[in-house]
Design an enzyme around this catalytic site. Sequence first.
Site, PDB file in Angstrom:
ATOM      1  N   GLU A 489       3.955  14.536  82.333  1.00 57.99           N
ATOM      2  CA  GLU A 489       3.990  15.891  82.899  1.00 57.99           C
ATOM      3  C   GLU A 489       5.345  16.542  82.655  1.00 57.99           C
ATOM      4  O   GLU A 489       5.449  17.749  82.463  1.00 57.99           O
ATOM      5  CB  GLU A 489       3.665  15.863  84.396  1.00 57.99           C
ATOM      6  N   HIS A 492       5.352  18.365  79.440  1.00 52.41           N
ATOM      7  CA  HIS A 492       4.806  19.730  79.554  1.00 52.41           C
ATOM      8  C   HIS A 492       5.873  20.651  80.152  1.00 52.41           C
ATOM      9  O   HIS A 492       6.021  21.798  79.740  1.00 52.41           O
ATOM     10  CB  HIS A 492       3.594  19.743  80.489  1.00 52.41           C
ATOM     11  N   HIS A 495       8.407  21.709  77.639  1.00 57.34           N
ATOM     12  CA  HIS A 495       7.806  22.715  76.754  1.00 57.34           C
ATOM     13  C   HIS A 495       7.912  24.097  77.413  1.00 57.34           C
ATOM     14  O   HIS A 495       8.341  25.075  76.791  1.00 57.34           O
ATOM     15  CB  HIS A 495       6.339  22.336  76.488  1.00 57.34           C
TER      16      HIS A 495
HETATM   17 ZN   LIG Z   1      -1.099  16.612  79.707  1.00 52.20          ZN
END
Ligand SMILES: [Zn+2]
Length: 696
Positions: A489, A492, A495
Amino acid sequence: MTVISVTLITACKNEKKMKENPFLTEYSTPYQVPPFDQIDSTDYLAAFIEGIKQHDSEITAITDNSAEPTFENTILPFDKSGKMLTRVSKVFFNMTEANTNDQLQSIASKMSPLLSKHNDDISMNAKLFTRIKAIYDKRNESSIDTQQVRVVEKYYRDFERRGANLAKEQQDQLRKVNEELSMLSIKFGDNLLAETNKNFKLVIDKKADLDGLPEGVITAAAEAAEKDGNKGKWLFTLAKPSLIPFLQYAKNRELREKIYRGYFMRGNNGNANDNKAILSDIVRLRAEKAKLLGFENYAAYVIDENMAKTPAAVDAFLNKLMVASLPVAKEELSEMQKIADAEGGNFKLQSWDWWYYAEKLHKQKYDLDEKELKPYFSLGNVRNGMFAVAGKLYGITFTKVTNLPVYHKDVETFEVKEADGSHLGILYLDYYPRPSKSGGAWCTDFQSAGWENGKKVDPVISMVCNFTPPTGDIPALLTWDETSTLFHEFGHALHGLFTLGKYNRSAGNVPQDYVEMPSQIMENWAAEPRVLKMYAKHYKTGEVIPDKLIEKIEKSGLFNQGFVTVEYLAASILDLDYHKLPAPAIVEPVAFEKKAMAKAGLIPEILPRYRSTYFAHIFSGGYAAGYYVYIWAAVLDADAFDYFKQSGNIFNPELAAKFRKYCLAESGDDEGMIQYKKFRGQEPSMDPLLKRRGLK
Ligand SMILES: [Zn+2]
C-alpha cells in the site's frame, strides 16, 4: 421519480445549514486536509446536491461560450470542473469504506443513481461533445503542446467510450443498460453479503471437533458463538479470518469439507440469494453495451484502454503462465498426497484438503513458524522500515504531525518532505480493524496531486489496513503477509505523493494493468535481507532478525506458489471467457464455468480463486475483464526490481531517480509501456516473475 424527491427534500431541509457546511468552501486547515472535526454526517447529502449543481453550471458556462472552442476555453475549464463535488466525494467514499455508519450507507444508496445519472448527462451532453470534438479534430494543427494533445485525446476517447457519438435512440438504450447494470451489480453484492455472513454457520459443540486448531482460533470461535447466542459452543463462518485457519488446521476432514462447500457454493444454492440469473443478465447486458459502442465484446471494450490492448494478448499471456504453473501445482499436490498416504489417510486429496496438507508441507519443508517471526515485525518497526526504504531510494523524509484533524483516534498523520526539506504531501495511516471498516487494505487520497492557477497542489494520501491490533503491553506484531501488505500500500502512496502533471485527466492516470506495479514493487524491498536487517528488530530487545530466520523467509517465498498462481489464473481466465462472448450472450453459469475450466486444464483439486456466483471483483466491483491485471503488473514489478538487483545495488540512486520520474511522477504522461521503457530501456521479460515464483 425518487431522484427528484430526494433532491427537493434535502434541498429544503438543509437550507439553513448550507452556510456552515465545510465542503462548500476550500478547507482552511493546515495543508488543506479535510476538517474532520467539523464534518457531520448530515453535511454530505447537501454538499453532494450543491456539488452537482455547481458542476452543472460550470459545464453550462463552457457550452454557452459563443467563442470558437479552444483548449483554454473548453478543455481546461472542463478538466478543472466539479471541484466541490470531488471534494465531498473523496471524503465521503473514503469514509463509507474506512469509518462508515448506517447514515452514510443510506446516503450512499441515495447518491449512487444520482451520480451515475450526472455522469451520463455529462458524457451525452451534445453541446459539450461538439466543442471537444472540434478541438480533437484540429489537435495536430493547433499550437497546443504534447501534454495538451494527450489530454484532448483522452477526453475525446472518454466521451466516445461513453456513447457521445451514438444516435439519440442508441444513447437512450445505453442509459438503460447502464442503469440496469448498476442495479444488478448492487444486487449481486447484496446477495453475496447475505450468503457469506448469514446463510452459513458452522456451529461446533464437541471439543473433539476442534482438534488441531490453534488456541487463538478456538478462543475467537468461542467468542463469536457467544455473541451469536450460542454460549459454550464454537462458531466458524465463511469470513476469511475464520474459514482459512479452519481449513489449515482442523483435523476433522468432514467438517473441512462442510465449511469449504459452504464457501464455494455461495450464490449457487437455488435460494433467494442465488446469483446465477443475475450474473447471466450482467454478462448479456455488457455484451450488448460493447456492441452498442462498436466493440466485438466487453473484454475488447475494457482492454482497449489497457497496456494489453486486446483480449487475445491477455489470453496468450495467461495461458503461458498457466502452462508454467500447472506442473508446479501438480507437484505440490503429489507431495501433499504422500503426506496423507504416510499418515494412513487412504483417500485421494480433494479441494477442501489443500490448505490442511499445504500447512503440513510448509512445516516439513521450511520449518517456519509464524510465531517465531512476529516479534521482529512490530508495526512501528515495519513502518519505520518502509519510510527508511523510501528515504534511501528517493531521499524523502516522514515526520509525524499531531495537529491535523483525523476521522478516528487511531489514525496517524505524517508530513512527507523532499530531501531539501520542502513539503511534498501528507500521509494518513489507519492500521487496525473495526466494525465500521471494510476488510482488506487499500490506499486512496483526500486530495490528488495536481496543478491550479500556476501552482502545484500537494497530495493528501491515505492508507487503510486491517492489521492485528496491539494487546495489553504487546505492540501490534504483524504477520509476514501483513508486512508485505503495508509495503504494498505504501507503494501506491508513493505513486500518489510523487505524481506530477498539470491536468487532472492525465496526472498519475495509468491503465488498470499498470496500477499494481508501483505497489507490488515495494514488496520486493520488504523481503530483501539487507532491508530486513534495517527494520526487522525484536520489539523487546532490539535484536536484529537472525540470518537463520531471513533464510527461512526467503525459501518459503516459493511455498505453494503453484497453487496460488493456478487458482488466480483460473479466475482470470473465467473472467475473460465471460467477457469475450459477443452479443447476444446467453450463458448458463454452472455449465459455462465447467467448460471454461476444463479448457484451461484446471485440476479438480483446485477451484478458481473466485467461482462465478461469488466473483465480486467482476460482477459487483470494477474488475470486469480485468482480474488479470495483478499478474500483468507482477511481470513489470519483478522485471523492474530485477533491474535494480542486476545493477548490484538495490538502492541504485540513478535507477531510483529514473523510476521515480518515469514510472511514478510522470506515469500518466504517455502509454504505460512507453513510460516503463523510458525507465527500463526495453520491454519487460516474464522470467524474473517466473523465477520469483519458482515456476522456472
Ligand atoms: Zn494494490
